[in-house]
Design an enzyme around this catalytic site. Structure first.
Site, mmCIF file in Angstrom:
data_model
loop_
_atom_site.group_PDB
_atom_site.id
_atom_site.type_symbol
_atom_site.label_atom_id
_atom_site.label_comp_id
_atom_site.label_asym_id
_atom_site.label_seq_id
_atom_site.Cartn_x
_atom_site.Cartn_y
_atom_site.Cartn_z
ATOM 1 C CB THR A 67 18.754 23.994 33.243
ATOM 2 O OG1 THR A 67 17.741 24.467 33.306
ATOM 3 C CG2 THR A 67 19.552 26.024 34.230
ATOM 4 C CD GLU A 86 17.605 23.170 36.805
ATOM 5 O OE1 GLU A 86 18.055 24.269 36.610
ATOM 6 O OE2 GLU A 86 16.131 23.355 37.384
ATOM 7 C CG ASN A 92 15.632 19.848 33.780
ATOM 8 O OD1 ASN A 92 15.649 20.774 33.457
ATOM 9 N ND2 ASN A 92 15.172 20.398 34.689
HETATM 10 C C1 LIG Z 1 24.017 27.216 38.557
HETATM 11 C C2 LIG Z 1 22.188 27.529 39.066
HETATM 12 C C3 LIG Z 1 21.967 27.918 40.505
HETATM 13 C C4 LIG Z 1 20.385 27.838 40.504
HETATM 14 N N1 LIG Z 1 20.213 28.693 41.979
HETATM 15 C C5 LIG Z 1 19.431 28.058 42.446
HETATM 16 C C6 LIG Z 1 18.576 28.735 43.917
HETATM 17 O O1 LIG Z 1 19.868 29.159 44.276
HETATM 18 N N2 LIG Z 1 17.700 28.748 44.178
HETATM 19 C C7 LIG Z 1 15.963 28.167 43.039
HETATM 20 O O2 LIG Z 1 15.550 28.097 43.839
HETATM 21 N N3 LIG Z 1 16.387 27.849 41.652
HETATM 22 C C8 LIG Z 1 17.935 27.961 41.590
HETATM 23 N N4 LIG Z 1 18.154 27.520 40.472
HETATM 24 C C9 LIG Z 1 17.485 27.224 38.846
HETATM 25 C C10 LIG Z 1 16.121 28.126 38.661
HETATM 26 O O3 LIG Z 1 15.348 28.216 39.451
HETATM 27 C C11 LIG Z 1 15.259 27.472 37.381
HETATM 28 O O4 LIG Z 1 17.134 26.628 37.114
HETATM 29 C C12 LIG Z 1 14.967 27.887 36.333
HETATM 30 O O5 LIG Z 1 13.859 28.638 36.883
HETATM 31 C C13 LIG Z 1 14.692 27.491 35.081
HETATM 32 O O6 LIG Z 1 14.257 26.576 35.107
HETATM 33 P P1 LIG Z 1 13.364 25.898 34.575
HETATM 34 O O7 LIG Z 1 14.032 24.905 33.451
HETATM 35 O O8 LIG Z 1 12.758 24.148 35.148
HETATM 36 O O9 LIG Z 1 12.553 26.407 34.050
HETATM 37 C C14 LIG Z 1 19.539 27.223 39.841
HETATM 38 C C15 LIG Z 1 19.696 26.901 38.518
HETATM 39 C C16 LIG Z 1 21.005 27.135 38.488
HETATM 40 C C17 LIG Z 1 21.502 26.681 36.611
#
Ligand SMILES: Cc1cc2nc3c(=O)[nH]c(=O)nc-3n(C[C@H](O)[C@H](O)[C@H](O)COP(=O)(O)O)c2cc1C
Length: 121
Positions: free
Chosen positions: A20, A67, A22
């Site tokens: 992702t 993100e 940010n």
């Molecule tokens: C399309 C998408 C949907 C997400 N939905 C959730 C969610 O419903 N709940 C949540 O806690 N994190 C959600 N995330 C976030 C993820 O926890 C996070 O992107 C992943 O852990 C990687 O985090 P980092 O890049 O900061 O390490 C989502 C991320 C994306 C890209």
């Protein structure tokens, strides 16, 4: 169109198969926390995107973040400017019991995004 700068690289999250970017938005947008299908333009190319707005409760975090995961993209987005347009709300954010459960949901979200945006790209 909302423009944003990518403030973290595109590799975090790759361990789940969902890297992702940010985002720091140039202008704040007031939208409900959750997942959206979005068209995302980077370097004059439009990608299908899964936009997430929320606090990442599954990871125990509380700060609101934006993100985006781009479909059919590989590369580094760090420091780039991108613009996006939200096409459709997919679901509210959730606190999952495990990262595995989150990843299963992300796979379903990706299918939803593909289905929604197939008509527009
Ligand atoms: C399309 C998408 C949907 C997400 N939905 C959730 C969610 O419903 N709940 C949540 O806690 N994190 C959600 N995330 C976030 C993820 O926890 C996070 O992107 C992943 O852990 C990687 O985090 P980092 O890049 O900061 O390490 C989502 C991320 C994306 C890209």
């Amino acid at each position: 169109m909302t423009t944003a700068t990518v403030i973290h690289g595109y590799r975090n999250g790759s361990k789940f198969g969902f890297p992702t970017a940010n985002l720091r938005l140039d202008t704040p947008i007031d939208i409900e926390n959750g997942v959206y299908a979005a068209q995302v333009e980077v370097d004059n190319i439009t990608y299908k995107g899964m936009l997430y707005v929320g606090t990442r409760p599954t990871l125990g975090l509380t700060e609101k973040t934006y993100e985006v995961h781009l479909l059919h993209f590989s590369g580094n987005l760090y420091g780039k400017t991108l613009s996006f347009e939200i096409v459709e709300f997919i679901r509210p954010e959730q606190k999952f019991e495990s990262v595995e459960a989150l990843v299963e949901q992300l796979n379903r979200d990706r299918e939803a995004v593909e289905a929604i945006l197939v008509k527009t790209l």
